[in-house]
Design an enzyme around this catalytic site. Sequence first.
Site, PDB file in Angstrom:
ATOM      1  N   ASP A  95       0.840   7.433 -16.437  1.00 32.58           N
ATOM      2  CA  ASP A  95       1.839   6.460 -16.886  1.00 32.58           C
ATOM      3  C   ASP A  95       1.348   5.022 -16.949  1.00 32.58           C
ATOM      4  OD1 ASP A  95       1.498   5.764 -14.258  1.00 32.58           O
ATOM      5  OD2 ASP A  95       3.395   6.618 -13.574  1.00 32.58           O
ATOM      6  N   GLU A 117      -0.207  15.295 -16.193  1.00 33.87           N
ATOM      7  CA  GLU A 117       0.853  14.693 -15.375  1.00 33.87           C
ATOM      8  C   GLU A 117       2.022  14.241 -16.270  1.00 33.87           C
ATOM      9  OE1 GLU A 117      -0.071  12.471 -11.549  1.00 33.87           O
ATOM     10  OE2 GLU A 117       1.242  10.995 -12.495  1.00 33.87           O
ATOM     11  N   GLU A 131       5.689   1.591 -16.103  1.00 37.00           N
ATOM     12  CA  GLU A 131       5.226   2.982 -16.106  1.00 37.00           C
ATOM     13  C   GLU A 131       6.244   3.966 -16.680  1.00 37.00           C
ATOM     14  OE1 GLU A 131       4.881   0.883 -13.570  1.00 37.00           O
ATOM     15  OE2 GLU A 131       2.731   0.765 -13.184  1.00 37.00           O
ATOM     16  N   HIS A 211       1.330  -2.746  -4.128  1.00 37.56           N
ATOM     17  CA  HIS A 211       0.742  -3.558  -5.200  1.00 37.56           C
ATOM     18  C   HIS A 211       1.550  -3.571  -6.493  1.00 37.56           C
ATOM     19  CE1 HIS A 211      -0.466   0.518  -6.391  1.00 37.56           C
ATOM     20  NE2 HIS A 211      -0.349   0.040  -7.617  1.00 37.56           N
ATOM     21  N   ARG A 213       3.656  -3.858  -9.879  1.00 36.61           N
ATOM     22  CA  ARG A 213       4.093  -5.046 -10.643  1.00 36.61           C
ATOM     23  C   ARG A 213       5.515  -5.460 -10.295  1.00 36.61           C
ATOM     24  NH1 ARG A 213       0.081  -4.559 -14.246  1.00 36.61           N
ATOM     25  NH2 ARG A 213      -0.367  -6.310 -15.637  1.00 36.61           N
ATOM     26  N   HIS A 244      -5.109  -4.287  -2.717  1.00 35.77           N
ATOM     27  CA  HIS A 244      -5.439  -4.229  -4.154  1.00 35.77           C
ATOM     28  C   HIS A 244      -6.115  -5.533  -4.585  1.00 35.77           C
ATOM     29  CE1 HIS A 244      -4.699  -3.974  -8.497  1.00 35.77           C
ATOM     30  NE2 HIS A 244      -4.224  -2.744  -8.366  1.00 35.77           N
TER      31      HIS A 244
HETATM   32  C1  UD1 Z   1      -2.256  -0.579 -12.862  1.00 33.11           C
HETATM   33  C2  UD1 Z   1      -1.187   0.273 -13.550  1.00 33.11           C
HETATM   34  C3  UD1 Z   1      -0.279   0.924 -12.512  1.00 33.11           C
HETATM   35  C4  UD1 Z   1      -1.089   1.658 -11.443  1.00 33.11           C
HETATM   36  C5  UD1 Z   1      -2.147   0.742 -10.879  1.00 33.11           C
HETATM   37  C6  UD1 Z   1      -3.008   1.491  -9.921  1.00 33.11           C
HETATM   38  C7  UD1 Z   1      -0.362  -0.563 -15.697  1.00 33.11           C
HETATM   39  C8  UD1 Z   1       0.536  -1.505 -16.397  1.00 33.11           C
HETATM   40  N1  UD1 Z   1      -0.348  -0.596 -14.358  1.00 33.11           N
HETATM   41  O1  UD1 Z   1      -1.585  -1.637 -12.205  1.00 33.11           O
HETATM   42  O2  UD1 Z   1       0.570   1.842 -13.164  1.00 33.11           O
HETATM   43  O3  UD1 Z   1      -0.219   2.045 -10.418  1.00 33.11           O
HETATM   44  O4  UD1 Z   1      -2.966   0.232 -11.948  1.00 33.11           O
HETATM   45  O5  UD1 Z   1      -3.712   0.660  -9.082  1.00 33.11           O
HETATM   46  O6  UD1 Z   1      -1.089   0.169 -16.333  1.00 33.11           O
HETATM   47  N2  UD1 Z   1      -8.203  -6.108 -10.653  1.00 33.11           N
HETATM   48  C9  UD1 Z   1      -9.524  -6.380 -10.345  1.00 33.11           C
HETATM   49  N3  UD1 Z   1     -10.397  -5.324 -10.240  1.00 33.11           N
HETATM   50  C10 UD1 Z   1     -10.036  -4.035 -10.412  1.00 33.11           C
HETATM   51  C11 UD1 Z   1      -8.676  -3.774 -10.711  1.00 33.11           C
HETATM   52  C12 UD1 Z   1      -7.789  -4.811 -10.836  1.00 33.11           C
HETATM   53  O7  UD1 Z   1      -9.898  -7.527 -10.175  1.00 33.11           O
HETATM   54  O8  UD1 Z   1     -10.869  -3.130 -10.293  1.00 33.11           O
HETATM   55  C13 UD1 Z   1      -7.244  -7.239 -10.766  1.00 33.11           C
HETATM   56  C14 UD1 Z   1      -7.421  -8.017 -12.095  1.00 33.11           C
HETATM   57  O9  UD1 Z   1      -7.179  -9.375 -11.869  1.00 33.11           O
HETATM   58  C15 UD1 Z   1      -6.296  -7.438 -12.958  1.00 33.11           C
HETATM   59  C16 UD1 Z   1      -5.218  -7.226 -11.900  1.00 33.11           C
HETATM   60  O10 UD1 Z   1      -5.913  -6.749 -10.752  1.00 33.11           O
HETATM   61  O11 UD1 Z   1      -5.909  -8.303 -14.011  1.00 33.11           O
HETATM   62  C17 UD1 Z   1      -4.118  -6.267 -12.282  1.00 33.11           C
HETATM   63  O12 UD1 Z   1      -4.632  -5.053 -12.792  1.00 33.11           O
HETATM   64  P1  UD1 Z   1      -3.724  -4.154 -13.779  1.00 33.11           P
HETATM   65  O13 UD1 Z   1      -4.473  -2.906 -14.141  1.00 33.11           O
HETATM   66  O14 UD1 Z   1      -3.193  -4.984 -14.887  1.00 33.11           O
HETATM   67  O15 UD1 Z   1      -2.470  -3.809 -12.884  1.00 33.11           O
HETATM   68  P2  UD1 Z   1      -2.309  -2.893 -11.604  1.00 33.11           P
HETATM   69  O16 UD1 Z   1      -1.294  -3.532 -10.737  1.00 33.11           O
HETATM   70  O17 UD1 Z   1      -3.629  -2.545 -11.045  1.00 33.11           O
HETATM   71  N1  UDP Z   2      -6.494   4.778  -3.073  1.00 34.44           N
HETATM   72  C1  UDP Z   2      -7.850   4.588  -2.776  1.00 34.44           C
HETATM   73  N2  UDP Z   2      -8.213   3.448  -2.123  1.00 34.44           N
HETATM   74  C2  UDP Z   2      -7.328   2.488  -1.774  1.00 34.44           C
HETATM   75  C3  UDP Z   2      -5.960   2.677  -2.092  1.00 34.44           C
HETATM   76  C4  UDP Z   2      -5.580   3.835  -2.758  1.00 34.44           C
HETATM   77  O1  UDP Z   2      -8.675   5.446  -3.071  1.00 34.44           O
HETATM   78  O2  UDP Z   2      -7.741   1.481  -1.184  1.00 34.44           O
HETATM   79  C5  UDP Z   2      -6.093   5.994  -3.799  1.00 34.44           C
HETATM   80  C6  UDP Z   2      -4.965   6.790  -3.220  1.00 34.44           C
HETATM   81  O3  UDP Z   2      -5.408   7.734  -2.280  1.00 34.44           O
HETATM   82  C7  UDP Z   2      -4.383   7.457  -4.448  1.00 34.44           C
HETATM   83  C8  UDP Z   2      -4.572   6.425  -5.502  1.00 34.44           C
HETATM   84  O4  UDP Z   2      -5.604   5.569  -5.059  1.00 34.44           O
HETATM   85  O5  UDP Z   2      -5.129   8.592  -4.830  1.00 34.44           O
HETATM   86  C9  UDP Z   2      -3.299   5.658  -5.712  1.00 34.44           C
HETATM   87  O6  UDP Z   2      -3.572   4.554  -6.474  1.00 34.44           O
HETATM   88  P1  UDP Z   2      -2.561   3.373  -6.641  1.00 34.44           P
HETATM   89  O7  UDP Z   2      -1.669   3.278  -5.463  1.00 34.44           O
HETATM   90  O8  UDP Z   2      -3.387   2.210  -7.003  1.00 34.44           O
HETATM   91  O9  UDP Z   2      -1.770   3.800  -7.936  1.00 34.44           O
HETATM   92  P2  UDP Z   2      -0.460   4.670  -8.203  1.00 34.44           P
HETATM   93  O10 UDP Z   2      -0.669   6.009  -7.622  1.00 34.44           O
HETATM   94  O11 UDP Z   2       0.677   3.941  -7.605  1.00 34.44           O
HETATM   95  O12 UDP Z   2      -0.360   4.701  -9.686  1.00 34.44           O
END
Ligand code: UD1
Ligand code: UDP
Length: 378
Positions: A95, A117, A131, A211, A213, A244
């Site tokens: 999602d 999924e 999502e 974490h 949004r 995060h």
């Molecule tokens: C995204 C997904 C969310 C999922 C989450 C898992 C969308 C809209 N959201 O949200 O569904 O639950 O991933 O974690 O698709 N960043 C880094 N390094 C990384 C990753 C992220 O620096 O490796 C920082 C960046 O500044 C980035 C911000 O985190 O712009 C947000 O990342 P983004 O993928 O937009 O949103 P998530 O909250 O991670």
């Molecule tokens: N996870 C990880 N390291 C972390 C935090 C989460 O490997 O520091 C794993 C967790 O076990 C799960 C997945 O990341 O498998 C969940 O990711 P996240 O919470 O970012 O996204 P969501 O599931 O909410 O989309």
Amino acid sequence: MKVFVVFGTRPEAIKMCPLVLELKKYNDIECIVCLTGQHREMLGQVMEAFHIQEDYNLDIMKDRQTLTSITTSILERMEPLLKEVKPDIVLVHGDTTTSYAAALAAFYQQIPVGHVEAGLRTGDIYSPFPEEMNRLLTDRISTYYFAPTESNRRNLEREGISRNIFVTGNTVIDAFAYTVSPGYQFHDKKLAALFDTQTGEKSKIVLITAHRRENLGEPLRNICQAIYRLSREYPEAVFVYPVHLNPMVRETVWEVLGEISNILLIDPIDVLDMHNLLSRCFFVMTDSGGIQEEAPSFGKPVLVMRTETERPEAVKAGTVRVVGVEEERIYREAKNLFEDSAEYDLMAHAVNPYGDGQASKRIAKVLLEQSAHKTAGK
Ligand code: UD1
Ligand code: UDP
């Protein structure tokens, strides 16, 4: 059959890597891995843990990226790639904005999409945001639906989808075969030290992640305040929070929870550390989707710091409880787990509504059957 697997964030990677490893076993399948790079470091950690090297990386991540920038970058960068590779099917997961944008990019090239999924729903298009809409749109575009549970299948059927739904279980359970091991030594230095000094793992470890949004700002502050109160009240417990990399998450978390002796704020840990920590903690407080599916397998109570869940199965089984995003309620529910052992025992039993570890095999079987039909029809 050319199977083009696209993913871009940590949770998608954790759930798609076991499938990639499975698909690579079959001579009749050419499995091509394309990362969108919506995440960077957090995605790299997973690829390393599963020893998978991607074929393409669109490398789209920007600091504080917006939904629009993620979507448009993926659409623009996938178009020439799909034209060049010409896959028979594109597989997306879950999602995220990667899932939806990659599905749309495939649709624009008239390539069938398989949604791994599929069928999770909350019924509220703004929660989780974005999502829930990503799932709806991805399912609308898809041709093949790999639904983790029967209840996910019913959600799809209610929306008029009647063909090509396969209930497979969730591939996250398949991942445990690669990640969890007895006597595991943690990679993260602070975690390794924690377990070293805990002789027999005596301290109660509360594992925290938050974490989302829709929780940024006030709700995340409430969550942190509740954790702060708990850390004062239970100084013998250790609150481990891998934070995060989103700067908007980190600012709030460090401001409220930084420099407290029994709160361990650490960078995101790799999936091997995470799954093994899940298996050894006392209970979990999270707003994550995936962790709601993982923790019940280990018999760990989960307090979900959200207003809803698209994963009702473990709530029904009693191991997961949705506690909202208000400080007082979160604090009280966690306090209950510390104080009331009967209540704790009621929640702490292993349930596994999300699969038997064979989901990837079932998905591969469906793909091989579809490929055989296509060849026979030619
Ligand atoms: C995204 C997904 C969310 C999922 C989450 C898992 C969308 C809209 N959201 O949200 O569904 O639950 O991933 O974690 O698709 N960043 C880094 N390094 C990384 C990753 C992220 O620096 O490796 C920082 C960046 O500044 C980035 C911000 O985190 O712009 C947000 O990342 P983004 O993928 O937009 O949103 P998530 O909250 O991670
Ligand atoms: N996870 C990880 N390291 C972390 C935090 C989460 O490997 O520091 C794993 C967790 O076990 C799960 C997945 O990341 O498998 C969940 O990711 P996240 O919470 O970012 O996204 P969501 O599931 O909410 O989309």
